[in-house]
Enzyme design. Structure first.
Site, PDB file in Angstrom:
ATOM      1  N   GLY A  65     -24.975  13.226   0.550  1.00 38.50           N
ATOM      2  CA  GLY A  65     -24.095  12.138   0.113  1.00 38.50           C
ATOM      3  C   GLY A  65     -24.160  12.009  -1.396  1.00 38.50           C
ATOM      4  O   GLY A  65     -25.237  11.803  -1.964  1.00 38.50           O
TER       5      GLY A  65
ATOM      6  N   VAL B 207     -29.611  12.405  -0.597  1.00 43.79           N
ATOM      7  CA  VAL B 207     -28.792  11.592  -1.516  1.00 43.79           C
ATOM      8  C   VAL B 207     -28.767  12.273  -2.877  1.00 43.79           C
ATOM      9  O   VAL B 207     -29.803  12.694  -3.391  1.00 43.79           O
ATOM     10  CB  VAL B 207     -29.413  10.174  -1.683  1.00 43.79           C
ATOM     11  CG1 VAL B 207     -28.838   9.462  -2.906  1.00 43.79           C
ATOM     12  CG2 VAL B 207     -29.198   9.330  -0.432  1.00 43.79           C
ATOM     13  N   LYS B 208     -27.561  12.373  -3.425  1.00 43.62           N
ATOM     14  CA  LYS B 208     -27.436  12.821  -4.819  1.00 43.62           C
ATOM     15  C   LYS B 208     -26.779  11.677  -5.579  1.00 43.62           C
ATOM     16  O   LYS B 208     -25.787  11.105  -5.115  1.00 43.62           O
ATOM     17  CB  LYS B 208     -26.569  14.078  -4.875  1.00 43.62           C
ATOM     18  CG  LYS B 208     -26.307  14.582  -6.289  1.00 43.62           C
ATOM     19  CD  LYS B 208     -25.250  15.687  -6.275  1.00 43.62           C
ATOM     20  CE  LYS B 208     -24.815  16.039  -7.683  1.00 43.62           C
ATOM     21  NZ  LYS B 208     -23.472  16.619  -7.748  1.00 43.62           N
ATOM     22  N   THR B 209     -27.348  11.338  -6.733  1.00 39.67           N
ATOM     23  CA  THR B 209     -26.749  10.245  -7.490  1.00 39.67           C
ATOM     24  C   THR B 209     -26.933  10.469  -8.987  1.00 39.67           C
ATOM     25  O   THR B 209     -27.477  11.501  -9.400  1.00 39.67           O
ATOM     26  CB  THR B 209     -27.303   8.878  -7.016  1.00 39.67           C
ATOM     27  OG1 THR B 209     -26.502   7.837  -7.562  1.00 39.67           O
ATOM     28  CG2 THR B 209     -28.770   8.681  -7.410  1.00 39.67           C
TER      29      THR B 209
END
Ligand code: FBP
Length: 255
Positions: free
Chosen positions: A144, A176-178
């Protein structure tokens, strides 16, 4: 140990022993157009060769680039399922590829962006739910891209990045990538809030090498599982040597 299909796929894109990963992202041309990257060779095959030779754990691309790359190079591909252009101000990513199509193209994992806090957040969350359903049917890991788009706040505002990352973990994405929040102190809170999934930082705007390597060290010191690097690698003339250095920081000799 016997691993199921999804775990086997995850093990290809994230080291099962160290839980660390180095991914390369090349979905930028869809989102920003070729003119933004004038002067840089945007041939997906060039990027894939850099990724392959730099022993990344996976390359994030859209389906058309994936189809082209896989004819020539064998490396783990993470196919991006959502997209937008910068020709419209609308902060919304539409679903452009199904999990079935991504699997057919040989994807090891898939990725989807949610603009957390955007006016269209509800539609993107509904889309995420359908993507998750397709992923569980096909045992496909999902990354995501949990990206804040909150009016009056910067994209990398530490508090909204914390919220976005935690949201991804709560909603069941596998990784998670942010955005990096600018310091290891603030990013360690992002990692802690989402501690039941691996958290990766994007590389961000182009910067000089020394600054970029320090960023990678700080990301890892914050407890993150790794990075998905983009412009700061394939946008530079000495992409391979930058990537090698980044890999050493993330993986040491363990990849
Ligand atoms: P970088 O490592 O180059 O920052 O790439 C990360 C990324 O999320 C890409 O995957 C994506 O195309 C781009 O940044 C989008 O940037 P933004 O959300 O700032 O438009």
């Amino acid at each position: 140990m016997i691993f199921n299909k999804k775990q086997r796929r995850l093990n290809r894109i994230i080291n099962p022993k160290t839980k660390r990963t180095l991914l390369m992202a090349f979905d930028h041309v869809v989102e920003h157009g070729p003119v933004e990257y004038e002067g840089i060779d945007l041939d997906p095959l060039r990027i894939a060769r850099i990724a392959h030779d730099g022993k990344v754990n996976g390359l994030i691309v859209h389906s058309g680039a994936a189809r082209y790359i896989r004819k020539h190079i064998n490396l783990p591909l993470i196919i991006k399922l959502t997209g937008k252009t910068s020709l419209t101000p609308k902060e919304f990513q539409a679903v452009v590829t199904t999990v079935k199509e991504a699997e057919y193209l040989g994807a090891t994992a898939v990725a989807a962006t949610v603009y957390v806090g955007s006016e269209y957040e509800d539609r993107m969350l509904e889309n995420l739910s359908e993507i998750k359903r397709q992923c569980s049917e096909r045992k496909m890991p999902l990354i995501g891209f949990m990206y804040p788009r909150v009016k009056g706040k910067k994209k990398d505002d530490p508090n909204v990045v914390r919220y976005a990352a935690r949201l991804g973990a709560e909603l069941g994405v596998d990784i998670v990538k942010t955005y990096y929040t600018g310091s290891k102190e603030t990013f360690s809170k992002v990692v802690l809030d989402a501690n039941f999934v691996p958290v990766l930082s994007a590389g961000g705007e182009m910067k000089d090498e020394i600054e970029f390597f320090q960023l990678v060290r700080d990301v890892m010191a914050s407890g993150a599982s790794g990075m998905a690097v983009g412009r700061n690698v394939w946008g530079k003339g000495n992409a391979s040597s930058i990537l090698n250095e980044v890999r050493k920081i993330i993986h040491g000799d363990s990849r």
